[in-house]
Structures are given as structure tokens and as C-alpha cells.
Design a protein around this motif. Structure first.
Motif, PDB file in Angstrom:
ATOM      1  N   ALA A  36      -0.050 -10.596 -11.438  1.00 49.62           N
ATOM      2  CA  ALA A  36       1.183 -10.378 -10.670  1.00 49.62           C
ATOM      3  C   ALA A  36       1.527  -8.904 -10.533  1.00 49.62           C
ATOM      4  O   ALA A  36       2.033  -8.473  -9.498  1.00 49.62           O
ATOM      5  CB  ALA A  36       2.343 -11.128 -11.330  1.00 49.62           C
ATOM      6  N   ASP A  37       1.234  -8.111 -11.552  1.00 51.95           N
ATOM      7  CA  ASP A  37       1.577  -6.688 -11.475  1.00 51.95           C
ATOM      8  C   ASP A  37       0.494  -5.863 -10.777  1.00 51.95           C
ATOM      9  O   ASP A  37       0.643  -4.658 -10.612  1.00 51.95           O
ATOM     10  CB  ASP A  37       1.855  -6.115 -12.866  1.00 51.95           C
ATOM     11  N   GLY A  38      -0.603  -6.500 -10.339  1.00 55.24           N
ATOM     12  CA  GLY A  38      -1.672  -5.800  -9.634  1.00 55.24           C
ATOM     13  C   GLY A  38      -2.547  -4.946 -10.531  1.00 55.24           C
ATOM     14  O   GLY A  38      -3.401  -4.216 -10.051  1.00 55.24           O
ATOM     15  N   ALA A  39      -2.326  -5.025 -11.839  1.00 58.84           N
ATOM     16  CA  ALA A  39      -3.049  -4.181 -12.785  1.00 58.84           C
ATOM     17  C   ALA A  39      -4.472  -4.699 -12.995  1.00 58.84           C
ATOM     18  O   ALA A  39      -4.725  -5.522 -13.849  1.00 58.84           O
ATOM     19  CB  ALA A  39      -2.299  -4.123 -14.116  1.00 58.84           C
ATOM     20  N   ASP A  40      -5.369  -4.222 -12.190  1.00 55.35           N
ATOM     21  CA  ASP A  40      -6.772  -4.589 -12.287  1.00 55.35           C
ATOM     22  C   ASP A  40      -7.567  -3.427 -11.706  1.00 55.35           C
ATOM     23  O   ASP A  40      -7.228  -2.917 -10.641  1.00 55.35           O
ATOM     24  CB  ASP A  40      -7.046  -5.865 -11.496  1.00 55.35           C
ATOM     25  N   GLU A  41      -8.596  -2.983 -12.412  1.00 53.50           N
ATOM     26  CA  GLU A  41      -9.348  -1.825 -11.934  1.00 53.50           C
ATOM     27  C   GLU A  41      -9.944  -2.056 -10.547  1.00 53.50           C
ATOM     28  O   GLU A  41      -9.887  -1.182  -9.684  1.00 53.50           O
ATOM     29  CB  GLU A  41     -10.456  -1.461 -12.921  1.00 53.50           C
ATOM     30  N   ASN A  42     -10.504  -3.246 -10.294  1.00 56.21           N
ATOM     31  CA  ASN A  42     -11.078  -3.510  -8.979  1.00 56.21           C
ATOM     32  C   ASN A  42     -10.010  -3.444  -7.894  1.00 56.21           C
ATOM     33  O   ASN A  42     -10.263  -2.977  -6.785  1.00 56.21           O
ATOM     34  CB  ASN A  42     -11.784  -4.857  -8.957  1.00 56.21           C
ATOM     35  N   ASN A  43      -8.808  -3.903  -8.204  1.00 61.11           N
ATOM     36  CA  ASN A  43      -7.705  -3.841  -7.253  1.00 61.11           C
ATOM     37  C   ASN A  43      -7.384  -2.385  -6.908  1.00 61.11           C
ATOM     38  O   ASN A  43      -7.157  -2.038  -5.758  1.00 61.11           O
ATOM     39  CB  ASN A  43      -6.473  -4.533  -7.821  1.00 61.11           C
ATOM     40  N   THR A  44      -7.389  -1.522  -7.912  1.00 60.52           N
ATOM     41  CA  THR A  44      -7.094  -0.111  -7.688  1.00 60.52           C
ATOM     42  C   THR A  44      -8.154   0.522  -6.792  1.00 60.52           C
ATOM     43  O   THR A  44      -7.830   1.236  -5.839  1.00 60.52           O
ATOM     44  CB  THR A  44      -7.009   0.647  -9.025  1.00 60.52           C
ATOM     45  N   PHE A  45      -9.432   0.250  -7.060  1.00 60.94           N
ATOM     46  CA  PHE A  45     -10.488   0.800  -6.209  1.00 60.94           C
ATOM     47  C   PHE A  45     -10.387   0.238  -4.795  1.00 60.94           C
ATOM     48  O   PHE A  45     -10.525   0.970  -3.817  1.00 60.94           O
ATOM     49  CB  PHE A  45     -11.873   0.529  -6.805  1.00 60.94           C
ATOM     50  N   ALA A  46     -10.132  -1.064  -4.658  1.00 55.83           N
ATOM     51  CA  ALA A  46     -10.045  -1.686  -3.336  1.00 55.83           C
ATOM     52  C   ALA A  46      -8.861  -1.154  -2.538  1.00 55.83           C
ATOM     53  O   ALA A  46      -8.922  -1.051  -1.314  1.00 55.83           O
ATOM     54  CB  ALA A  46      -9.955  -3.203  -3.475  1.00 55.83           C
ATOM     55  N   LYS A  47      -7.790  -0.804  -3.209  1.00 59.76           N
ATOM     56  CA  LYS A  47      -6.610  -0.280  -2.527  1.00 59.76           C
ATOM     57  C   LYS A  47      -6.929   1.023  -1.793  1.00 59.76           C
ATOM     58  O   LYS A  47      -6.509   1.238  -0.663  1.00 59.76           O
ATOM     59  CB  LYS A  47      -5.483  -0.052  -3.535  1.00 59.76           C
ATOM     60  N   PHE A  48      -7.668   1.914  -2.453  1.00 60.70           N
ATOM     61  CA  PHE A  48      -7.931   3.225  -1.883  1.00 60.70           C
ATOM     62  C   PHE A  48      -9.239   3.305  -1.102  1.00 60.70           C
ATOM     63  O   PHE A  48      -9.442   4.242  -0.335  1.00 60.70           O
ATOM     64  CB  PHE A  48      -7.882   4.295  -2.977  1.00 60.70           C
ATOM     65  N   SER A  49     -10.132   2.367  -1.291  1.00 54.28           N
ATOM     66  CA  SER A  49     -11.375   2.249  -0.512  1.00 54.28           C
ATOM     67  C   SER A  49     -11.557   0.770  -0.188  1.00 54.28           C
ATOM     68  O   SER A  49     -12.376   0.082  -0.790  1.00 54.28           O
ATOM     69  CB  SER A  49     -12.581   2.754  -1.307  1.00 54.28           C
ATOM     70  N   PRO A  50     -10.760   0.269   0.776  1.00 52.48           N
ATOM     71  CA  PRO A  50     -10.750  -1.180   1.012  1.00 52.48           C
ATOM     72  C   PRO A  50     -12.057  -1.758   1.554  1.00 52.48           C
ATOM     73  O   PRO A  50     -12.277  -2.955   1.473  1.00 52.48           O
ATOM     74  CB  PRO A  50      -9.618  -1.369   2.018  1.00 52.48           C
ATOM     75  N   SER A  51     -12.922  -0.913   2.064  1.00 49.63           N
ATOM     76  CA  SER A  51     -14.189  -1.418   2.570  1.00 49.63           C
ATOM     77  C   SER A  51     -15.270  -0.374   2.320  1.00 49.63           C
ATOM     78  O   SER A  51     -15.072   0.810   2.570  1.00 49.63           O
ATOM     79  CB  SER A  51     -14.080  -1.697   4.073  1.00 49.63           C
ATOM     80  N   ALA A  52     -16.403  -0.822   1.802  1.00 49.21           N
ATOM     81  CA  ALA A  52     -17.532   0.085   1.568  1.00 49.21           C
ATOM     82  C   ALA A  52     -18.823  -0.711   1.644  1.00 49.21           C
ATOM     83  O   ALA A  52     -18.871  -1.878   1.254  1.00 49.21           O
ATOM     84  CB  ALA A  52     -17.411   0.735   0.191  1.00 49.21           C
ATOM     85  N   LYS A  53     -19.859  -0.085   2.187  1.00 49.19           N
ATOM     86  CA  LYS A  53     -21.190  -0.687   2.206  1.00 49.19           C
ATOM     87  C   LYS A  53     -22.186   0.449   2.071  1.00 49.19           C
ATOM     88  O   LYS A  53     -22.062   1.486   2.712  1.00 49.19           O
ATOM     89  CB  LYS A  53     -21.456  -1.459   3.488  1.00 49.19           C
TER      90      LYS A  53
END
Length: 82
Positions: A36-53
Motif C-alpha cells: 500500500a505504501d509503494g515501498a518496493d525497490e522494483n516499484n521505485t525503478f519502474a517509477k523513474f524508468s517505466p519502460s526499458a528493453k
């Protein structure tokens, strides 16, 4: 000095003959929901780089078979001399 750090997940490893592999990486995201608080490392990376390949063909014999789908890696982007 590192300019950026990305967190990538191996999506696939495709052998090309006996001496090469194509490894495809994707940006991370949590597939089973975030706290609920969004505290997840993957969430943090996805927030600032929402798409990568990122695709790389590996021919180094010491690295063949070293990557498996689902593995995650940090990738640091460090400027090279011009």
C-alpha cells in the motif's frame, strides 16, 4: 561517475548456434502487486524508468549459460571517454 543505474530482468535467452546467445532484458516491475505504501525497490525503478528493453548477443564462452530468464541485474551507465 555513474550517470544512471537501471534494474533489468532477463526476459529470454535464445541460443544462436553453439557459440552465441541473444539475451533480452526488460525493465523491472512487480507482477503480484505493490504494498500500500509503494515501498518496493522494483516499484521505485519502474517509477523513474517505466519502460526499458536491452538486447545483447553474447559470444564470450565464459558467459554462455550465465543468464537465465527471471534473473535480475543492476546495470550502471558510466560515461566512456569521448
Amino acid at each position: 561517475m555513474t550517470k544512471m543505474r537501471a534494474k533489468l530482468r532477463v526476459g529470454s535467452v535464445i541460443p544462436h548456434g553453439a557459440n552465441h546467445e541473444l539475451v533480452t532484458f526488460h525493465g523491472v516491475a512487480k507482477s503480484d502487486g505493490y504494498p500500500a505504501d509503494g515501498a518496493d525497490e522494483n516499484n521505485t525503478f519502474a517509477k523513474f524508468s517505466p519502460s526499458a528493453k536491452f538486447d545483447i548477443t553474447i559470444a564470450n564462452p565464459a558467459l554462455l549459460g550465465a543468464f537465465e530468464a527471471g534473473d535480475t541485474f543492476y546495470v550502471d551507465f558510466t560515461p566512456a571517454p569521448k
